[in-house]
Design a protein around this motif. Structure first.
Motif, mmCIF file in Angstrom:
data_model
loop_
_atom_site.group_PDB
_atom_site.id
_atom_site.type_symbol
_atom_site.label_atom_id
_atom_site.label_comp_id
_atom_site.label_asym_id
_atom_site.label_seq_id
_atom_site.Cartn_x
_atom_site.Cartn_y
_atom_site.Cartn_z
ATOM 1 N N ARG A 1 -0.937 5.620 -7.988
ATOM 2 C CA ARG A 1 -2.317 5.642 -7.211
ATOM 3 C C ARG A 1 -3.368 4.242 -6.616
ATOM 4 N N ALA A 2 -2.504 3.327 -7.119
ATOM 5 C CA ALA A 2 -2.839 1.766 -6.856
ATOM 6 C C ALA A 2 -2.337 1.604 -5.509
ATOM 7 N N ALA A 3 -0.867 2.396 -5.317
ATOM 8 C CA ALA A 3 0.068 2.008 -3.467
ATOM 9 C C ALA A 3 -0.976 2.680 -3.131
ATOM 10 N N ARG A 4 -1.411 4.019 -3.206
ATOM 11 C CA ARG A 4 -2.299 4.922 -2.279
ATOM 12 C C ARG A 4 -3.343 4.560 -2.127
ATOM 13 N N GLU A 5 -3.661 3.331 -2.859
ATOM 14 C CA GLU A 5 -4.769 3.291 -2.540
ATOM 15 C C GLU A 5 -4.909 1.708 -1.464
ATOM 16 N N SER A 6 -3.948 0.934 -1.818
ATOM 17 C CA SER A 6 -3.500 -0.468 -1.250
ATOM 18 C C SER A 6 -3.172 0.577 0.897
ATOM 19 N N PHE A 7 -2.297 1.398 0.441
ATOM 20 C CA PHE A 7 -2.275 2.304 1.872
ATOM 21 C C PHE A 7 -3.222 2.837 2.583
ATOM 22 N N ASP A 8 -3.891 3.409 1.609
ATOM 23 C CA ASP A 8 -5.262 4.110 2.204
ATOM 24 C C ASP A 8 -6.159 2.735 2.815
ATOM 25 N N LYS A 9 -6.795 1.708 2.387
ATOM 26 C CA LYS A 9 -7.145 0.379 2.549
ATOM 27 C C LYS A 9 -6.191 0.014 4.292
ATOM 28 N N GLU A 10 -4.859 -0.033 4.067
ATOM 29 C CA GLU A 10 -4.078 -0.757 4.713
ATOM 30 C C GLU A 10 -4.560 0.035 6.715
ATOM 31 N N LEU A 11 -5.142 1.324 5.847
ATOM 32 C CA LEU A 11 -4.545 2.771 7.401
ATOM 33 C C LEU A 11 -5.760 3.216 7.092
ATOM 34 N N PRO A 12 -6.763 3.032 7.258
ATOM 35 C CA PRO A 12 -8.130 3.812 7.089
ATOM 36 C C PRO A 12 -8.192 4.472 7.923
ATOM 37 N N MET A 13 -7.828 4.750 9.260
ATOM 38 C CA MET A 13 -8.032 5.876 10.471
ATOM 39 C C MET A 13 -7.027 6.341 10.835
ATOM 40 N N VAL A 14 -5.938 6.270 10.036
ATOM 41 C CA VAL A 14 -4.747 7.397 10.455
ATOM 42 C C VAL A 14 -4.941 9.181 10.398
ATOM 43 N N ARG A 15 -5.662 9.440 9.476
ATOM 44 C CA ARG A 15 -5.904 10.787 9.526
ATOM 45 C C ARG A 15 -6.709 11.423 10.286
ATOM 46 N N LYS A 16 -8.038 10.270 10.753
ATOM 47 C CA LYS A 16 -9.093 10.577 11.960
ATOM 48 C C LYS A 16 -8.065 10.903 13.108
#
Length: 248
Positions: free
Chosen positions: A147-162
């Motif tokens: 989950r920590a890896a996921r949170e770090s990933f989302d923080k680095e690429l917050p706009m990829v999904r949008k």
């Protein structure tokens, strides 16, 4: 060729429930697949951008091809060639396209689109990676390190999904709709600039659902983030058996 190294700390997950273990191992393989797809897409993106044609040579080749086909049409049509000039001009263009296809010559419009196709493939792989990581974190048995890896990933690429959503729903963004609900209500986004599928160097750019213009880098750094996140998540899981490296 870009290659992202993935380390499996063991051969199998060390989880007593074999059905669960098998299911999780399948999720991990898909994470690896997404990283591989991103690496391949990045390689093809950079290759397509590096290819340079000779405009003068292309023009001379096309001019010679058109002349040959035009002379053939004049012979076939006779006096009708001049009486129905617009019709034969269209036929000339059609035959030129067909001849190019036979010779393996891509139209300029196609060549221009190739980097965009690879850029989108890259973004889709990055987005899919994030989704599989989200699903992996839904399992109660998964350690907090994942989950920590996921949170770090989302923080680095917050706009990829949008960005991916805008790419997937360009038919709505073109008409300035942010969502299906907004489309049904006839509510349009209030934006000054609508940018869809723009390439600024190695940045793929889209106007997203909040009206802002966002960018994602089609780059070795983004690929590196995927590989780093994947390895971090894998390392957090319990394993048994010899370690191995992918891809083979």
């Amino acid at each position: 060729m870009f290659i992202a190294e993935i380390i499996y700390p063991g051969t199998w997950l060390d989880i007593p429930d074999r059905d669960l273990s098998s299911e999780l191992e399948g999720m991990l393989r898909y994470l690896e697949d997404n990283v591989a797809e991103a690496a391949i897409a990045l390689t093809m993106f950079e290759t397509s951008r590096a290819q340079r044609s000779d405009p003068r040579a292309d023009w001379e080749r096309d001019a010679k091809l058109r002349q040959e086909i035009d002379e053939q049409l004049r012979v076939e049509a006779g006096d009708d060639y001049y009486k129905k000039h617009d019709e034969f001009r269209l036929e000339l263009e059609r035959r030129c396209l067909k001849r190019k296809a036979q010779l393996g010559i891509a139209p300029r419009g196609y060549v221009h689109k190739i980097p965009f196709i690879h850029a989108h493939t890259f973004v889709y792989a990055v987005d899919s990676f994030g989704k599989f990581l989200d699903e992996l974190c839904e399992y109660a048995e998964v350690p907090e390190g994942v989950r920590a890896a996921r949170e770090s990933f989302d923080k680095e690429l917050p706009m990829v999904r949008k960005i991916r959503n805008s790419a997937l729903h360009r038919e709505d963004r073109t008409r300035r709709y942010a969502s299906t609900g907004d489309k049904k209500r006839g509510k349009k986004m209030d934006i000054g600039f609508l940018g869809l599928s723009n390439l600024e160097g190695n940045l793929l750019c889209y106007t997203i659902d909040d009206g802002s213009y966002q960018k994602i880098a089609i780059s070795h750094e983004t690929l590196g983030l995927l590989a780093f996140t994947c390895n971090k998540a894998f390392a957090a899981l319990p394993w048994k058996g010899p370690s191995r490296v992918a891809p083979m």
